[in-house]
Scaffold this motif. Structure first.
Motif, PDB file in Angstrom:
ATOM      1  N   PHE A  59       0.828  -1.200   0.000  1.00 31.50           N
ATOM      2  CA  PHE A  59       0.000   0.000   0.000  1.00 31.50           C
ATOM      3  C   PHE A  59       0.865   1.254   0.000  1.00 31.50           C
ATOM      4  CE2 PHE A  59      -3.079  -2.830   2.376  1.00 31.50           C
ATOM      5  CZ  PHE A  59      -3.981  -2.942   1.338  1.00 31.50           C
ATOM      6  N   ASN A  60       0.419   2.267  -0.719  1.00 30.41           N
ATOM      7  CA  ASN A  60       1.122   3.548  -0.680  1.00 30.41           C
ATOM      8  C   ASN A  60       0.760   4.269   0.632  1.00 30.41           C
ATOM      9  OD1 ASN A  60      -1.221   5.280  -1.040  1.00 30.41           O
ATOM     10  ND2 ASN A  60      -1.187   4.791  -3.227  1.00 30.41           N
ATOM     11  N   PRO A  61       1.434   5.382   0.946  1.00 33.58           N
ATOM     12  CA  PRO A  61       1.173   6.054   2.227  1.00 33.58           C
ATOM     13  C   PRO A  61      -0.287   6.466   2.437  1.00 33.58           C
ATOM     14  CG  PRO A  61       3.247   6.827   1.331  1.00 33.58           C
ATOM     15  CD  PRO A  61       2.600   5.969   0.260  1.00 33.58           C
ATOM     16  N   VAL A  62      -0.952   6.946   1.404  1.00 35.37           N
ATOM     17  CA  VAL A  62      -2.359   7.326   1.558  1.00 35.37           C
ATOM     18  C   VAL A  62      -3.206   6.084   1.833  1.00 35.37           C
ATOM     19  CG1 VAL A  62      -4.389   8.297   0.391  1.00 35.37           C
ATOM     20  CG2 VAL A  62      -2.159   9.449   0.218  1.00 35.37           C
ATOM     21  N   GLU A  63      -2.990   5.013   1.092  1.00 31.55           N
ATOM     22  CA  GLU A  63      -3.760   3.786   1.309  1.00 31.55           C
ATOM     23  C   GLU A  63      -3.537   3.234   2.714  1.00 31.55           C
ATOM     24  OE1 GLU A  63      -3.844   2.151  -3.313  1.00 31.55           O
ATOM     25  OE2 GLU A  63      -2.147   1.636  -2.013  1.00 31.55           O
ATOM     26  N   LEU A  69      -7.077   4.713   9.514  1.00 30.15           N
ATOM     27  CA  LEU A  69      -8.180   5.588   9.923  1.00 30.15           C
ATOM     28  C   LEU A  69      -9.510   4.854   9.915  1.00 30.15           C
ATOM     29  CD1 LEU A  69      -7.359   9.078   8.388  1.00 30.15           C
ATOM     30  CD2 LEU A  69      -8.138   8.635  10.715  1.00 30.15           C
ATOM     31  N   ALA A  70      -9.770   4.063   8.889  1.00 32.17           N
ATOM     32  CA  ALA A  70     -11.042   3.334   8.823  1.00 32.17           C
ATOM     33  C   ALA A  70     -11.177   2.394  10.022  1.00 32.17           C
ATOM     34  CB  ALA A  70     -11.146   2.562   7.513  1.00 32.17           C
ATOM     35  N   ALA A  71     -10.112   1.688  10.364  1.00 28.56           N
ATOM     36  CA  ALA A  71     -10.155   0.783  11.517  1.00 28.56           C
ATOM     37  C   ALA A  71     -10.340   1.565  12.813  1.00 28.56           C
ATOM     38  CB  ALA A  71      -8.888  -0.058  11.576  1.00 28.56           C
ATOM     39  N   SER A  72      -9.632   2.675  12.960  1.00 27.10           N
ATOM     40  CA  SER A  72      -9.715   3.466  14.193  1.00 27.10           C
ATOM     41  C   SER A  72     -11.087   4.092  14.376  1.00 27.10           C
ATOM     42  CB  SER A  72      -8.626   4.545  14.200  1.00 27.10           C
ATOM     43  OG  SER A  72      -7.350   3.947  14.251  1.00 27.10           O
ATOM     44  N   VAL A  73     -11.691   4.572  13.289  1.00 27.31           N
ATOM     45  CA  VAL A  73     -13.047   5.118  13.373  1.00 27.31           C
ATOM     46  C   VAL A  73     -14.015   3.999  13.745  1.00 27.31           C
ATOM     47  CG1 VAL A  73     -14.953   6.119  12.026  1.00 27.31           C
ATOM     48  CG2 VAL A  73     -12.649   7.088  11.845  1.00 27.31           C
ATOM     49  N   PHE A  79      -8.071   8.883  20.156  1.00 25.67           N
ATOM     50  CA  PHE A  79      -6.655   9.218  20.015  1.00 25.67           C
ATOM     51  C   PHE A  79      -6.155   8.870  18.617  1.00 25.67           C
ATOM     52  CE2 PHE A  79      -2.185   8.304  19.909  1.00 25.67           C
ATOM     53  CZ  PHE A  79      -1.622   9.367  20.587  1.00 25.67           C
ATOM     54  N   CYS A  80      -6.391   7.655  18.172  1.00 24.82           N
ATOM     55  CA  CYS A  80      -5.836   7.219  16.879  1.00 24.82           C
ATOM     56  C   CYS A  80      -6.468   7.953  15.702  1.00 24.82           C
ATOM     57  CB  CYS A  80      -5.960   5.704  16.710  1.00 24.82           C
ATOM     58  SG  CYS A  80      -4.747   4.789  17.699  1.00 24.82           S
ATOM     59  N   VAL A  81      -7.741   8.284  15.791  1.00 25.71           N
ATOM     60  CA  VAL A  81      -8.351   9.051  14.699  1.00 25.71           C
ATOM     61  C   VAL A  81      -7.685  10.416  14.601  1.00 25.71           C
ATOM     62  CG1 VAL A  81     -10.466  10.134  13.823  1.00 25.71           C
ATOM     63  CG2 VAL A  81     -10.544   7.790  14.715  1.00 25.71           C
ATOM     64  N   ALA A  82      -7.471  11.071  15.722  1.00 26.50           N
ATOM     65  CA  ALA A  82      -6.802  12.378  15.703  1.00 26.50           C
ATOM     66  C   ALA A  82      -5.377  12.248  15.172  1.00 26.50           C
ATOM     67  CB  ALA A  82      -6.800  12.994  17.101  1.00 26.50           C
ATOM     68  N   ALA A  83      -4.621  11.294  15.710  1.00 24.76           N
ATOM     69  CA  ALA A  83      -3.217  11.132  15.304  1.00 24.76           C
ATOM     70  C   ALA A  83      -3.106  10.790  13.823  1.00 24.76           C
ATOM     71  CB  ALA A  83      -2.548  10.055  16.159  1.00 24.76           C
ATOM     72  N   HIS A  84      -3.909   9.828  13.357  1.00 30.26           N
ATOM     73  CA  HIS A  84      -3.794   9.428  11.954  1.00 30.26           C
ATOM     74  C   HIS A  84      -4.394  10.452  11.002  1.00 30.26           C
ATOM     75  CE1 HIS A  84      -1.622   5.750  12.335  1.00 30.26           C
ATOM     76  NE2 HIS A  84      -2.342   5.475  13.408  1.00 30.26           N
ATOM     77  N   SER A  85      -5.284  11.299  11.486  1.00 33.11           N
ATOM     78  CA  SER A  85      -5.767  12.400  10.641  1.00 33.11           C
ATOM     79  C   SER A  85      -4.626  13.376  10.373  1.00 33.11           C
ATOM     80  CB  SER A  85      -6.944  13.117  11.307  1.00 33.11           C
ATOM     81  OG  SER A  85      -8.061  12.264  11.406  1.00 33.11           O
ATOM     82  N   VAL A  86      -3.853  13.683  11.416  1.00 36.41           N
ATOM     83  CA  VAL A  86      -2.688  14.555  11.243  1.00 36.41           C
ATOM     84  C   VAL A  86      -1.682  13.902  10.302  1.00 36.41           C
ATOM     85  CG1 VAL A  86      -0.681  15.565  12.425  1.00 36.41           C
ATOM     86  CG2 VAL A  86      -2.961  15.771  13.438  1.00 36.41           C
ATOM     87  N   ILE A  87      -1.364  12.643  10.542  1.00 36.01           N
ATOM     88  CA  ILE A  87      -0.398  11.935   9.699  1.00 36.01           C
ATOM     89  C   ILE A  87      -0.891  11.857   8.263  1.00 36.01           C
ATOM     90  CG2 ILE A  87       0.711   9.695   9.302  1.00 36.01           C
ATOM     91  CD1 ILE A  87       0.583   9.349  12.448  1.00 36.01           C
ATOM     92  N   ALA A  88      -2.158  11.542   8.083  1.00 28.57           N
ATOM     93  CA  ALA A  88      -2.717  11.416   6.728  1.00 28.57           C
ATOM     94  C   ALA A  88      -2.605  12.733   5.964  1.00 28.57           C
ATOM     95  CB  ALA A  88      -4.174  10.963   6.789  1.00 28.57           C
ATOM     96  N   ARG A  89      -2.971  13.820   6.610  1.00 26.68           N
ATOM     97  CA  ARG A  89      -2.965  15.120   5.929  1.00 26.68           C
ATOM     98  C   ARG A  89      -1.544  15.665   5.735  1.00 26.68           C
ATOM     99  NH1 ARG A  89      -8.504  16.955   6.196  1.00 26.68           N
ATOM    100  NH2 ARG A  89      -9.481  16.354   8.151  1.00 26.68           N
ATOM    101  N   LYS A  90      -0.741  15.622   6.784  1.00 23.45           N
ATOM    102  CA  LYS A  90       0.541  16.338   6.762  1.00 23.45           C
ATOM    103  C   LYS A  90       1.714  15.504   6.257  1.00 23.45           C
ATOM    104  CE  LYS A  90      -0.808  19.716  10.140  1.00 23.45           C
ATOM    105  NZ  LYS A  90      -0.591  20.375  11.392  1.00 23.45           N
ATOM    106  N   ILE A  91       1.679  14.207   6.480  1.00 21.38           N
ATOM    107  CA  ILE A  91       2.807  13.369   6.068  1.00 21.38           C
ATOM    108  C   ILE A  91       2.477  12.582   4.803  1.00 21.38           C
ATOM    109  CG2 ILE A  91       4.325  11.463   6.759  1.00 21.38           C
ATOM    110  CD1 ILE A  91       3.998  12.533   9.675  1.00 21.38           C
ATOM    111  N   ALA A  92       1.334  11.890   4.809  1.00 21.81           N
ATOM    112  CA  ALA A  92       0.956  11.095   3.630  1.00 21.81           C
ATOM    113  C   ALA A  92       0.392  11.966   2.507  1.00 21.81           C
ATOM    114  CB  ALA A  92      -0.055  10.019   4.014  1.00 21.81           C
ATOM    115  N   LYS A  93      -0.006  13.184   2.837  1.00 19.43           N
ATOM    116  CA  LYS A  93      -0.576  14.132   1.863  1.00 19.43           C
ATOM    117  C   LYS A  93      -1.883  13.615   1.262  1.00 19.43           C
ATOM    118  CE  LYS A  93       2.949  16.906   2.318  1.00 19.43           C
ATOM    119  NZ  LYS A  93       2.880  17.905   3.352  1.00 19.43           N
TER     120      LYS A  93
END
Length: 185
Positions: A59-63, A69-73, A79-93
């Motif tokens: 899987f690529n970073p977005v996938e 995120l889907a599992a955490s939601v 906690f994980c939804v917040a953390a992975h939302s930041v990672i998804a937007r800022k790191i994985a783009k």
């Protein structure tokens, strides 16, 4: 108030100290998930190991972030939804529309990512019993049998962290506060 101690690189059991130091050096802070998992060094090491292996998937970073995120939601892990939302937007783009849809449980604007999110949610809800039609829909979207098993790896990683966060009452670090999320009751 949690019954668990948020460990630091100095207070943690000896086996967890180098892991927390490494996280602090890499990220500039120790995520509260890690600080709680450090109470059981084997659990912290397992989380880091699962994370490292998940990063090696096809899987690529977005996938990868879609799976996490889907599992955490689905598991209701604030906690994980917040953390992975930041990672998804800022790191994985990841596109904002993708992250927002995952957080809000709405349809993703990309059909392939929607199939990945749907398969991941089913994997969590059905505890892995997704052979037949759900698996065929995932494959029809262009994914492979290998990737179905890689989803299992991502779900295992998030099950460890999501359940640990539920047990310990992990609070969202200020570094993730911009993406705070509340589970639906």
């Amino acid at each position: 108030m949690s019954e668990f101690t948020l460990q630091t690189p100095d207070s943690a059991p000896e086996a967890a100290r180098p892991l927390l130091r490494g996280a602090r050096d890499k990220m500039g802070f120790v995520p509260n998930l890690y600080a709680n998992l450090a109470n059981a060094p084997a659990a912290l090491e397992a989380y880091f190991g699962l994370s490292a292996q998940f990063d090696k998937t096809s899987f690529n970073p977005v996938e990868r972030q879609v799976v996490l995120l889907a599992a955490s939601v689905e598991n209701g892990c604030e906690f994980c939804v917040a953390a992975h939302s930041v990672i998804a937007r800022k790191i994985a783009k990841a596109p904002d529309a993708v992250v927002d849809a995952l957080r809000n449980r709405t349809t993703l604007p990309d059909a392939r990512l929607e199939a990945l999110a749907t398969f991941t949610r089913r994997m969590v809800k059905e505890r892995g019993w997704v052979a037949g039609a759900p698996l065929q829909a995932f494959l029809k979207a262009g994914f492979t049998h290998q990737q179905a098993l890689e989803v299992v790896l991502g779900v295992a990683m998030k099950t460890l962290s999501n359940y640990a966060n539920h047990l310990t009452g992990t609070r969202t670090n200020e570094q993730f506060a911009s993406e705070a999320w509340k589970r639906q009751a």
